[in-house]
Design a protein around this motif. Structure first.
Motif, PDB file in Angstrom:
ATOM      1  N   TYR A 184      -2.559  -4.577   2.645  1.00 24.62           N
ATOM      2  CA  TYR A 184      -2.599  -5.582   1.596  1.00 24.62           C
ATOM      3  C   TYR A 184      -2.304  -6.936   2.224  1.00 24.62           C
ATOM      4  O   TYR A 184      -1.469  -7.039   3.147  1.00 24.62           O
ATOM      5  CB  TYR A 184      -1.568  -5.286   0.507  1.00 24.62           C
ATOM      6  CG  TYR A 184      -1.911  -4.128  -0.404  1.00 24.62           C
ATOM      7  CD1 TYR A 184      -3.077  -3.376  -0.230  1.00 24.62           C
ATOM      8  CD2 TYR A 184      -1.068  -3.775  -1.454  1.00 24.62           C
ATOM      9  CE1 TYR A 184      -3.385  -2.317  -1.069  1.00 24.62           C
ATOM     10  CE2 TYR A 184      -1.372  -2.720  -2.307  1.00 24.62           C
ATOM     11  CZ  TYR A 184      -2.521  -1.987  -2.106  1.00 24.62           C
ATOM     12  OH  TYR A 184      -2.825  -0.945  -2.947  1.00 24.62           O
ATOM     13  N   ALA A 223      -7.526  -6.538   0.183  1.00 27.48           N
ATOM     14  CA  ALA A 223      -7.141  -5.314   0.879  1.00 27.48           C
ATOM     15  C   ALA A 223      -8.085  -5.110   2.051  1.00 27.48           C
ATOM     16  O   ALA A 223      -9.272  -5.458   1.978  1.00 27.48           O
ATOM     17  CB  ALA A 223      -7.198  -4.117  -0.059  1.00 27.48           C
ATOM     18  N   PRO A 269       0.815  -1.213   0.000  1.00 27.21           N
ATOM     19  CA  PRO A 269       0.000   0.000   0.000  1.00 27.21           C
ATOM     20  C   PRO A 269       0.855   1.271   0.000  1.00 27.21           C
ATOM     21  O   PRO A 269       1.985   1.270   0.500  1.00 27.21           O
ATOM     22  CB  PRO A 269      -0.799  -0.104   1.306  1.00 27.21           C
ATOM     23  CG  PRO A 269      -0.698  -1.522   1.722  1.00 27.21           C
ATOM     24  CD  PRO A 269       0.615  -2.021   1.214  1.00 27.21           C
ATOM     25  N   THR A 288      -6.617 -13.231  -1.719  1.00 21.92           N
ATOM     26  CA  THR A 288      -5.806 -12.017  -1.703  1.00 21.92           C
ATOM     27  C   THR A 288      -6.780 -10.851  -1.582  1.00 21.92           C
ATOM     28  O   THR A 288      -7.822 -10.841  -2.251  1.00 21.92           O
ATOM     29  CB  THR A 288      -4.946 -11.876  -2.975  1.00 21.92           C
ATOM     30  OG1 THR A 288      -5.769 -11.948  -4.145  1.00 21.92           O
ATOM     31  CG2 THR A 288      -3.888 -12.972  -3.018  1.00 21.92           C
TER      32      THR A 288
END
Length: 245
Positions: free
Chosen positions: A78, A210, A66, A208
């Motif tokens: 992240y 955020a 990030p 994966t």
């Protein structure tokens, strides 16, 4: 457990179908996902007295972190995440608290590993941008947007059971300081079997994503803000690690 995960992200993920094989979960390249977070293989294996959690991606793992915002409020995280069917009590949280997930994270705006000096500069409060490991407990939260998930909050005054390496944040998070590797196409965390109580078996998936700290610093403090890729395509936790592997 699996139903909760699937419902929490229903409609938010457009991931390709994936196949479950003995060696974990093989995923098709997404095309629309940034290569550093485009999962192609997720697996858990045993190496002596260690469990090795691994994600292989289409690009260079860990190459994207990030951008610093300059404050804890609104900070981005992240992450490479392995949601599991392990009970939250397996690593020291209250039992039955939610979805126990292992995560590899980077967030340059804050440091949540107060017992570690990852960059070896004599300070323990400036390493958040380096990739490091966490256990987190995820629960449903409608206000977190499409993902519908957050890291479980600890209400003011509550004193739940927490791991010895809890970093002090008012959420269900642990900073165990496991050995890890983020290089080439692989993100890996090595977890001592003893740390999870030598389980006979458990299910897992790969994600994966955020996360973002609430700009107002209140419950929910840390939401899953974007889901980039899911190994199984539907967070069904189809892969199984068994003690015989």
């Amino acid at each position: 457990m699996k139903r909760l995960m699937a419902l929490a992200v229903a409609g938010a993920i457009a991931a390709p179908a994936s196949a479950h094989e003995a060696g974990g979960i093989h995923s098709e390249k997404g095309g629309k996902v940034e290569a550093a977070f485009d999962l192609v293989h997720t697996r858990v294996s045993r190496d002596g007295d260690m469990l090795v959690f691994e994600q292989l991606v289409d690009g260079e793992a860990g190459s994207r972190v990030p951008s610093a915002k300059g404050s804890f409020a609104g900070a981005e995280v992240y992450s490479y995440v392995w949601p599991t069917s392990l009970d939250s009590g397996a690593v020291g949280f209250e039992q039955g608290s939610g979805i126990l997930a292992l995560a590899l994270t980077s967030h340059p705006d804050f440091d949540d590993t107060p017992q570690l000096d990852e960059n070896k500069d004599g300070k323990k409060d400036n390493d958040g941008g380096l990739w490091h490991s966490h256990w987190v407990v995820l629960t449903k939260e409608a206000s977190c947007g499409p993902s519908g998930l957050k890291v479980r909050d600890i209400p003011e005054g509550a004193k739940p059971k927490l791991p010895a390496t809890w970093p002090g944040a008012p959420i269900y998070i642990d900073s165990p300081g496991y050995d890890l590797s983020v290089k080439q196409d692989a993100a890996r965390i090595r977890v001592p079997l003893a740390a999870v109580g030598f389980p006979k078996n458990f299910n897992y998936d790969g994600v994966t994503a955020a996360l973002q700290v609430n700009a107002d610093l209140h419950d929910p403090l840390l939401c899953v803000s974007s889901v980039w890729d899911v190994a199984s395509g539907n967070l069904s936790l189809p892969a199984t690690w068994s003690a015989g592997e």
